[in-house]
Scaffold this motif. Structure first.
Motif, PDB file in Angstrom:
ATOM      1  N   HIS A 126      31.682  30.075  37.629  1.00 58.70           N
ATOM      2  CA  HIS A 126      32.258  31.259  37.088  1.00 58.70           C
ATOM      3  C   HIS A 126      32.334  32.360  38.307  1.00 58.70           C
ATOM      4  O   HIS A 126      31.363  32.908  38.478  1.00 58.70           O
ATOM      5  CB  HIS A 126      31.592  31.838  35.777  1.00 58.70           C
ATOM      6  CG  HIS A 126      32.281  32.721  35.061  1.00 58.70           C
ATOM      7  ND1 HIS A 126      32.864  32.568  33.909  1.00 58.70           N
ATOM      8  CD2 HIS A 126      32.206  34.221  35.383  1.00 58.70           C
ATOM      9  CE1 HIS A 126      33.328  33.891  33.605  1.00 58.70           C
ATOM     10  NE2 HIS A 126      32.871  34.784  34.223  1.00 58.70           N
ATOM     11  N   GLY A 127      33.530  32.766  38.619  1.00 60.96           N
ATOM     12  CA  GLY A 127      33.734  33.799  39.583  1.00 60.96           C
ATOM     13  C   GLY A 127      33.616  33.401  41.029  1.00 60.96           C
ATOM     14  O   GLY A 127      33.981  34.195  41.794  1.00 60.96           O
ATOM     15  N   ASP A 180      35.659  31.162  42.552  1.00 60.71           N
ATOM     16  CA  ASP A 180      37.048  31.107  43.053  1.00 60.71           C
ATOM     17  C   ASP A 180      36.937  29.625  43.692  1.00 60.71           C
ATOM     18  O   ASP A 180      37.652  29.453  44.881  1.00 60.71           O
ATOM     19  CB  ASP A 180      37.555  32.055  43.914  1.00 60.71           C
ATOM     20  CG  ASP A 180      37.742  33.285  43.203  1.00 60.71           C
ATOM     21  OD1 ASP A 180      37.536  33.477  41.827  1.00 60.71           O
ATOM     22  OD2 ASP A 180      37.992  34.350  43.835  1.00 60.71           O
ATOM     23  N   ASP A 223      31.575  41.568  39.232  1.00 63.27           N
ATOM     24  CA  ASP A 223      32.102  40.312  39.470  1.00 63.27           C
ATOM     25  C   ASP A 223      32.191  39.904  41.066  1.00 63.27           C
ATOM     26  O   ASP A 223      33.099  39.143  41.553  1.00 63.27           O
ATOM     27  CB  ASP A 223      33.695  40.315  39.149  1.00 63.27           C
ATOM     28  CG  ASP A 223      33.628  40.527  37.480  1.00 63.27           C
ATOM     29  OD1 ASP A 223      32.693  40.453  36.796  1.00 63.27           O
ATOM     30  OD2 ASP A 223      34.807  40.326  37.055  1.00 63.27           O
ATOM     31  N   GLY A 224      31.138  39.943  41.872  1.00 60.71           N
ATOM     32  CA  GLY A 224      31.053  39.409  42.962  1.00 60.71           C
ATOM     33  C   GLY A 224      31.689  40.183  44.255  1.00 60.71           C
ATOM     34  O   GLY A 224      32.152  39.522  45.263  1.00 60.71           O
ATOM     35  N   HIS A 248      39.413  35.917  31.764  1.00 58.03           N
ATOM     36  CA  HIS A 248      38.626  35.501  32.667  1.00 58.03           C
ATOM     37  C   HIS A 248      39.644  34.706  33.644  1.00 58.03           C
ATOM     38  O   HIS A 248      40.213  33.720  33.006  1.00 58.03           O
ATOM     39  CB  HIS A 248      37.590  34.869  32.246  1.00 58.03           C
ATOM     40  CG  HIS A 248      36.865  33.950  33.555  1.00 58.03           C
ATOM     41  ND1 HIS A 248      36.292  34.621  34.857  1.00 58.03           N
ATOM     42  CD2 HIS A 248      36.527  32.839  33.889  1.00 58.03           C
ATOM     43  CE1 HIS A 248      35.875  33.694  35.645  1.00 58.03           C
ATOM     44  NE2 HIS A 248      36.005  32.530  35.097  1.00 58.03           N
ATOM     45  N   GLY A 265      39.532  30.565  39.516  1.00 62.83           N
ATOM     46  CA  GLY A 265      40.111  30.387  40.820  1.00 62.83           C
ATOM     47  C   GLY A 265      40.587  31.685  41.756  1.00 62.83           C
ATOM     48  O   GLY A 265      40.685  31.563  43.002  1.00 62.83           O
ATOM     49  N   PHE A 266      40.892  32.900  41.173  1.00 63.98           N
ATOM     50  CA  PHE A 266      41.051  33.847  41.622  1.00 63.98           C
ATOM     51  C   PHE A 266      40.261  35.327  41.029  1.00 63.98           C
ATOM     52  O   PHE A 266      40.104  35.335  40.015  1.00 63.98           O
ATOM     53  CB  PHE A 266      42.330  34.134  41.334  1.00 63.98           C
ATOM     54  CG  PHE A 266      43.456  33.011  41.912  1.00 63.98           C
ATOM     55  CD1 PHE A 266      43.914  32.964  43.255  1.00 63.98           C
ATOM     56  CD2 PHE A 266      43.825  31.976  40.953  1.00 63.98           C
ATOM     57  CE1 PHE A 266      44.530  31.964  43.618  1.00 63.98           C
ATOM     58  CE2 PHE A 266      45.038  31.155  41.101  1.00 63.98           C
ATOM     59  CZ  PHE A 266      44.951  30.742  42.539  1.00 63.98           C
ATOM     60  N   HIS A 267      40.284  36.272  42.155  1.00 62.76           N
ATOM     61  CA  HIS A 267      40.042  37.532  41.858  1.00 62.76           C
ATOM     62  C   HIS A 267      41.404  38.364  41.820  1.00 62.76           C
ATOM     63  O   HIS A 267      42.249  37.973  42.644  1.00 62.76           O
ATOM     64  CB  HIS A 267      39.139  38.060  42.905  1.00 62.76           C
ATOM     65  CG  HIS A 267      37.589  37.861  42.454  1.00 62.76           C
ATOM     66  ND1 HIS A 267      36.978  36.557  42.554  1.00 62.76           N
ATOM     67  CD2 HIS A 267      36.770  38.743  42.349  1.00 62.76           C
ATOM     68  CE1 HIS A 267      35.833  36.544  41.986  1.00 62.76           C
ATOM     69  NE2 HIS A 267      35.510  37.798  42.009  1.00 62.76           N
ATOM     70  N   ASP A 320      37.299  39.069  38.564  1.00 61.70           N
ATOM     71  CA  ASP A 320      37.758  37.914  37.988  1.00 61.70           C
ATOM     72  C   ASP A 320      37.721  37.815  36.272  1.00 61.70           C
ATOM     73  O   ASP A 320      38.187  36.984  35.779  1.00 61.70           O
ATOM     74  CB  ASP A 320      37.035  36.650  38.351  1.00 61.70           C
ATOM     75  CG  ASP A 320      35.409  36.788  38.103  1.00 61.70           C
ATOM     76  OD1 ASP A 320      34.893  36.792  36.833  1.00 61.70           O
ATOM     77  OD2 ASP A 320      34.691  36.808  39.251  1.00 61.70           O
ATOM     78  N   GLN A 347      45.102  30.184  47.162  1.00 61.56           N
ATOM     79  CA  GLN A 347      44.790  28.683  47.135  1.00 61.56           C
ATOM     80  C   GLN A 347      45.819  28.339  46.001  1.00 61.56           C
ATOM     81  O   GLN A 347      46.271  28.796  45.156  1.00 61.56           O
ATOM     82  CB  GLN A 347      43.413  28.556  46.709  1.00 61.56           C
ATOM     83  CG  GLN A 347      43.004  28.798  45.347  1.00 61.56           C
ATOM     84  CD  GLN A 347      41.548  28.626  45.207  1.00 61.56           C
ATOM     85  OE1 GLN A 347      41.023  27.495  45.838  1.00 61.56           O
ATOM     86  NE2 GLN A 347      40.848  29.195  44.319  1.00 61.56           N
TER      87      GLN A 347
END
Lengths: 405, 284
Positions: free
Chosen positions: A93-94, A96, A259-260, B211, B214-216, B234, B252
């Motif tokens: 989760h998060g 990517d 969120d990182g 949520h 794969g992406f922010h 995200d 991506q």
């Protein structure tokens, strides 16, 4: 950049072959497993069934699962074996990750019973992340299949150009509806799940100080920090409720990340809303002799009603009442395994086994004794079928291994 | 009618920028929304007199007033406003046509809606995009539904506030998963290396939180949590009535879900998977 390999392992029915560490710059993390036979001991002493992830060295699952720790740039191969009755995955989760490693059954892959799943990704960004099963997610999360991931940046800073800090304090907020966990097979429909048990790092109420979760070696959650240093609160939610964190003004809390990713302008925090799936990284700096609490409120998201508070204690480390430290246990040899009648246990390093205890996988103590030798034979013929943990303590050294009857 | 501009000519379903203003026309239509074993009477803002299950998204420029004409085909009067920005100080009467001027708004995404009881519970609420010019644009209108309350209100009954709100359906643009993949406005698909904006409003009666796998995404605008503009995240909470504009960079390829992380909302009448799940499909 490092390459690390983590292995999620479901039960000792499988031969454990430690996955190779491609780069020899550091040891691979402990091995993991998943299972559906766990028990969470509530603050009131109730045994609540859970599903979850666990370390094979501990031999039992927990909710939340083990903290996964990486460093920025690590290339990770995260594998797990599933011998539980249902299929599972790990969604990172998060982080990517690409589609193939996303942990969603319809777009990635399922790890069915008795099979191994492996997830490959680069921990490209520092921060606080989560992992969880993405199979029938609404059910598998309330059953406990989640955990936190920390990606630390080298040099003791939160991120490149970010503030330095003394230590991490991961705080994962979650909850469950007891009736659902008691009877997950009959738990449909899911739209009316309303949690009635609320946790911080799997503990609730008095367990946050006393560590009385029923699990071996549970230290509780008391955060201590030397005066003049900053503690990084790694806050994340896997709850079904809105979490509101109330931080006393004297802690000087500043939020640097969510969120990182760094927030464009760090800001002071005295009350923070954390919705399910969100993460925040906050630095606090307790004054000398500080001894207080952070309040963690849970709010029903449907009807916006306050439902519960937990409290996390923060103390100046100079008060010398910080969180007890656990020494990483060494492994034991147990054979045969599985076994129906007897097991032979050997400490492997020649030291006496000394005080030993056998726990059921749920955390219940089954048997104990004392051994003046490095090996012993134990009658398990009267044990019920299931997974067990043998644990012994000789002075400051702890030994632990899992076996199946 | 006071404070109202009537147009001699109604331009059906067309948004025009003429001499520094835009104009558009909406119909308030009634119809049925079918989900699993339930059929719910709903209200929608449509761009023609023909009922469509999704509220139409309005689009206008940031530097111009929007002259809006609303034709009410419902049997009850309705209010109209842009959440937190502007409210029409009259009613749109049944089987009547009303026009008004909405003043210029800053770039972003807003909820336009009817704040009366029937409007709120029967889904009269849509996405308004202001000043968004990117070629790839998508929108998600989030909503939650409790059929029992809707039945009571659509039949003229009273809202029983003492009963807990227990929504059973959760939708994006009135689609529930897996049907969200058939929604051209909500199923996000474009090419690797390109960018898009996603305009989201929460038309529901509770907060939601999306949520992204794969992406922010980056907050370009928000009507409530304004301190978050510029954040890259995200997981995006949306408070009731909030409008948010997000920037997504396709770095991506592949297919990735976006879903509500309050996991009761990824169900249809309690059954998983369903509800508020859609997909991002980045093509090579």
């Amino acid at each position: 950049m490092r390459v690390c390999i983590t292995f999620l392992f479901v039960a000792s029915l499988f031969c454990l072959n430690a996955a190779p560490c491609v780069a020899q710059t550091f040891s691979p993390p402990p091995l993991f497993f998943t299972g559906m036979d766990g028990i969470l001991i509530s603050d009131g002493g109730m045994e609540i069934p859970i599903w979850g992830y666990g370390l094979s060295s501990n031999g039992y699952i927990t909710a939340p699962g083990p903290l996964l720790e990486y460093e920025t740039g690590d290339e990770v191969n995260l594998a797990f074996v599933n011998n539980s009755a249902e299929s599972h995955t790990i969604h990172l989760h998060g982080l990517d990750v690409n589609q193939a490693n996303d942990g969603v059954p319809t777009t990635s892959f399922l790890v069915i019973q008795d099979e191994v799943g492996a997830y490959e990704f680069t921990a490209s960004e520092p921060g606080t992340f989560l992992y969880h099963c993405h199979v029938t997610t609404t059910l598998h999360l309330t059953m406990g299949m989640y955990g936190m991931i920390l990606v630390r940046h080298p040099g003791g800073v939160l991120f490149e150009g970010g503030p330095s800090y003394y230590a991490d304090a991961p705080l994962l907020f979650s909850d469950l509806e007891i009736a659902t966990n008691l009877d997950p097979v009959q738990s449909y429909p899911f739209h009316d799940i309303r949690p009635d048990y609320f946790m911080v790092n799997g503990r609730s109420g008095s367990q946050l100080e006393t560590g009385s979760s029923g699990l071996p070696g549970d230290p509780g959650t008391i955060l201590s920090c030397p005066n003049g240093e900053s503690l990084a609160l790694r806050l994340g939610s896997m709850a079904y409720t809105l979490t509101k964190v109330i931080i006393p003004a004297e802690l000087g809390a500043m939020c640097y990340m969510s969120d990182g990713r760094p927030v464009p302008t760090p800001f002071g925090v005295e009350e923070l809303e954390i919705y399910p799936g969100e993460r925040f990284t906050i630095l606090i700096s307790p004054d000398a002799e500080y001894d207080g609490t952070i309040e963690v409120q849970s709010w029903d998201m449907v009807n916006e009603e306050y439902v519960h508070s937990n409290f996390v204690r923060i103390r100046d480390a100079a008060l010398n009442i910080g969180e007890p430290q656990i020494q990483e246990p060494l492994s034991l040899s147990i054979s045969p395994n599985p076994s129906r009648d007897f097991i032979s246990v050997n400490s492997n390093d020649g030291r006496d086994l000394a005080d030993w205890t056998i726990y059921h996988a749920s955390g219940k103590m089954i048997s104990n004794g004392y051994a003046n030798s490095p090996s012993m034979r134990i009658d398990i013929s009267f044990f019920e079928s299931g997974s067990y943990i043998f644990e012994s303590i000789n002075g400051s050294q702890k030994y632990r291994a899992r076996f199946v009857r | 009618m006071k404070n109202c501009i009537r147009f001699a000519l109604i331009i059906f379903g067309i948004n025009l920028n003429v001499n520094g203003y835009a104009q558009d026309t909406l119909w308030i239509n009634t119809g049925d929304w079918h989900q699993s074993q339930d059929t719910m009477s709903v209200l929608r803002f449509n761009e023609t007199a023909v009922f469509d299950t999704s509220n139409v998204a309005l689009s206008t420029s940031a530097d111009a007033s929007l002259f809006l004409t609303v034709i009410n085909t419902d049997t009850e009067p309705h209010a109209f406003g842009v959440d937190g920005i502007w409210t029409f100080d009259g009613e749109i009467l049944p089987n009547d046509t009303t026009s008004f001027e909405i003043p210029p708004m800053a770039m972003g995404t807003y909820r336009y809606f009817s704040s009366d009881l029937r409007g709120v519970y029967l889904g009269l609420s849509g996405v308004m995009k202001v000043g968004l010019n990117m070629p790839n644009q998508f929108h998600w209108n989030l909503a939650d539904y409790m059929p029992e309350r809707m039945d009571s209100i659509s039949s003229g009954g009273e809202l029983l506030d003492e009963e807990a709100y227990v929504p059973r359906y959760f939708s994006i643009n009135s689609y529930t998963y897996p049907h969200t993949a058939m929604d051209a406005n909500g199923y996000v698909t474009f090419a690797l290396g390109d960018t898009c904006t996603i305009s989201i409003v929460n038309s529901g009666l509770m907060d939601h939180v999306l949520h992204f796998h794969g992406f922010h995404v980056e907050y370009l605008s928000t009507t409530i949590q304004t301190s978050r503009i510029g954040w890259i995240k995200d997981t995006i909470p949306l408070k009731q009535g909030e409008g948010v504009t997000l920037l997504l960079i396709a770095n991506q390829e592949g297919i990735y879900p976006v879903h509500n992380h309050n996991l009761i909302a990824v169900t249809n009448s309690g059954f998983y998977p369903g509800g508020m799940i859609t997909l991002i499909n980045i093509t090579p």
